[in-house]
Write an enzyme that holds these catalytic residues in place. Structure first.
Site, mmCIF file in Angstrom:
data_model
loop_
_atom_site.group_PDB
_atom_site.id
_atom_site.type_symbol
_atom_site.label_atom_id
_atom_site.label_comp_id
_atom_site.label_asym_id
_atom_site.label_seq_id
_atom_site.Cartn_x
_atom_site.Cartn_y
_atom_site.Cartn_z
ATOM 1 N N ASP A 67 -20.475 23.993 -52.780
ATOM 2 C CA ASP A 67 -21.094 25.135 -53.453
ATOM 3 C C ASP A 67 -21.665 24.769 -54.813
ATOM 4 O O ASP A 67 -21.363 23.709 -55.370
ATOM 5 C CB ASP A 67 -20.076 26.285 -53.603
ATOM 6 C CG ASP A 67 -18.659 25.788 -53.927
ATOM 7 O OD1 ASP A 67 -18.548 24.716 -54.536
ATOM 8 O OD2 ASP A 67 -17.704 26.476 -53.568
ATOM 9 N N ASN A 136 -7.304 34.113 -54.124
ATOM 10 C CA ASN A 136 -7.612 35.269 -53.273
ATOM 11 C C ASN A 136 -7.888 34.864 -51.828
ATOM 12 O O ASN A 136 -8.362 35.677 -51.032
ATOM 13 C CB ASN A 136 -8.806 36.047 -53.840
ATOM 14 C CG ASN A 136 -10.108 35.252 -53.804
ATOM 15 O OD1 ASN A 136 -10.122 34.088 -53.395
ATOM 16 N ND2 ASN A 136 -11.197 35.864 -54.226
ATOM 17 N N HIS A 138 -10.030 32.468 -50.846
ATOM 18 C CA HIS A 138 -11.374 31.958 -50.524
ATOM 19 C C HIS A 138 -11.354 30.452 -50.258
ATOM 20 O O HIS A 138 -10.488 29.721 -50.737
ATOM 21 C CB HIS A 138 -12.406 32.349 -51.590
ATOM 22 C CG HIS A 138 -12.344 31.620 -52.896
ATOM 23 N ND1 HIS A 138 -12.739 32.184 -54.090
ATOM 24 C CD2 HIS A 138 -11.956 30.360 -53.223
ATOM 25 C CE1 HIS A 138 -12.604 31.319 -55.065
ATOM 26 N NE2 HIS A 138 -12.133 30.192 -54.570
ATOM 27 N N GLU A 143 -15.792 34.568 -50.313
ATOM 28 C CA GLU A 143 -14.836 35.529 -50.851
ATOM 29 C C GLU A 143 -14.323 36.445 -49.737
ATOM 30 O O GLU A 143 -14.928 36.511 -48.651
ATOM 31 C CB GLU A 143 -15.529 36.361 -51.941
ATOM 32 C CG GLU A 143 -16.060 35.532 -53.110
ATOM 33 C CD GLU A 143 -14.972 35.052 -54.069
ATOM 34 O OE1 GLU A 143 -13.848 34.736 -53.630
ATOM 35 O OE2 GLU A 143 -15.264 34.967 -55.278
HETATM 36 C C1 F6R Z 1 -14.774 24.562 -55.285
HETATM 37 C C2 F6R Z 1 -14.524 25.660 -54.366
HETATM 38 C C3 F6R Z 1 -13.379 26.599 -54.524
HETATM 39 C C4 F6R Z 1 -12.117 25.974 -55.105
HETATM 40 C C5 F6R Z 1 -11.043 27.036 -55.274
HETATM 41 C C6 F6R Z 1 -9.798 26.483 -55.947
HETATM 42 O O1 F6R Z 1 -15.911 23.832 -54.905
HETATM 43 O O2 F6R Z 1 -15.280 25.801 -53.481
HETATM 44 O O3 F6R Z 1 -13.079 27.157 -53.267
HETATM 45 O O4 F6R Z 1 -11.661 24.946 -54.264
HETATM 46 O O5 F6R Z 1 -11.531 28.088 -56.059
HETATM 47 O O6 F6R Z 1 -10.103 26.163 -57.263
HETATM 48 P P1 F6R Z 1 -9.045 25.407 -58.189
HETATM 49 O O7 F6R Z 1 -8.837 24.076 -57.593
HETATM 50 O O8 F6R Z 1 -9.733 25.324 -59.536
HETATM 51 O O9 F6R Z 1 -7.821 26.252 -58.201
#
Ligand code: F6R
Length: 259
Positions: A67, A136, A138, A143
């Protein structure tokens, strides 16, 4: 799903980095799907260390990141392109042009998303997809309520995701409202999926992903449909699993089964 529970975040990151390195050694031309975020920093540090030690090369690999924020150019300090350069790409031997992220600053983000999905397909699809887990539920920026069949597209971020990611920006209001993200369908198309989660803050999402119903309310639960998904957890992230004794029995101490 294969559930591997390690004692702490360090050993969990060791395991994930080891699985990625094993895959690259066996299949150097693997197409990697890569993730950003705090969770991955320890993994990338270990991959860089293995590269510096001369035991791991990315020279034949290609990669597609999950992303990028809409409206954010690659040279923006908070872009995921900048993150990837700092955390991995600048320190390993990937060939020029072999690593791709969606262009957040594309004039037509919807066309950029469609082109990105096509580029993944043209590369033969993702061989190994690395994932973190949102508190959450995702994966990527899919989301809650995302279509479980979605492909790469624009998603509006939830307030909780923007708050969680505000630590990377000067001011909370600077966090973009939208991102281009691989879809859940894109992720499910990968040959193998490797998800890493650690910390108590991920425990509820982890339980919903593994033991909850298959539901768009927890996008990561879609991994229940994947034929080759490995989930690596630390004790804290695993703390709300009802079937903990079963996972310990199948993979004691997070070890692979001895058949
Ligand atoms: C990052 C992504 C997100 C993260 C997720 C966890 O490219 O796509 O899904 O993997 O938000 O983020 P952290 O590791 O910062 O808790």
């Amino acid at each position: 799903m294969k559930i591997l529970i390690l004692p702490d975040a360090d050993t969990a990151a060791d395991r994930v980095a080891g699985l990625i390195a094993d895959r690259l050694r066996q299949a150097p031309a693997t197409v990697l799907g890569l993730a950003t975020g705090g969770t991955m920093e320890a993994v990338y540090a270990r991959l860089i260390a293995a590269h510096r030690a001369g035991t791991l090369s990315f020279a034949k690999a290609r990669s597609f990141n999950l992303d990028e924020y809409v409206g954010v150019a690659p040279d923006h300090p908070c872009s995921y392109w900048r993150y990837m350069r700092e955390q991995l790409f600048d320190h390993v031997d990937m060939a020029p042009g072999a690593a791709l992220l969606p262009r957040g600053d594309a004039a037509d983000p919807a066309a950029e998303a469609a082109g990105y999905e096509a580029a993944i397909a043209a590369a033969g699809g993702i061989g190994l997809q690395l994932l973190g887990l949102g508190a959450n539920g995702h994966i990527g920026f899919n989301e809650p309520t995302s279509s479980l069949a979605s492909l790469t597209r624009i998603k509006t971020l939830t307030p909780s995701t923007r708050a969680a990611n505000a630590r990377f920006f000067d001011r909370p209001e600077d966090v973009p409202r939208m991102a281009i993200t691989m879809g859940i369908g894109t992720i499910l198309n990968a040959d193998e999926v490797l998800l890493l989660a650690y910390g108590e803050g991920k425990a509820a999402a982890t339980a919903a992903m593994i033991e909850g119903p298959l539901s768009a309310s927890c996008p990561a639960s879609a991994l229940q449909m994947h034929r080759k998904a490995v989930v690596v957890l630390d004790e804290a992230a695993a703390s709300r699993l009802a079937l903990r004794d079963y996972f310990d029995c199948v993979h004691p101490g997070g070890r692979e089964a001895e058949i």
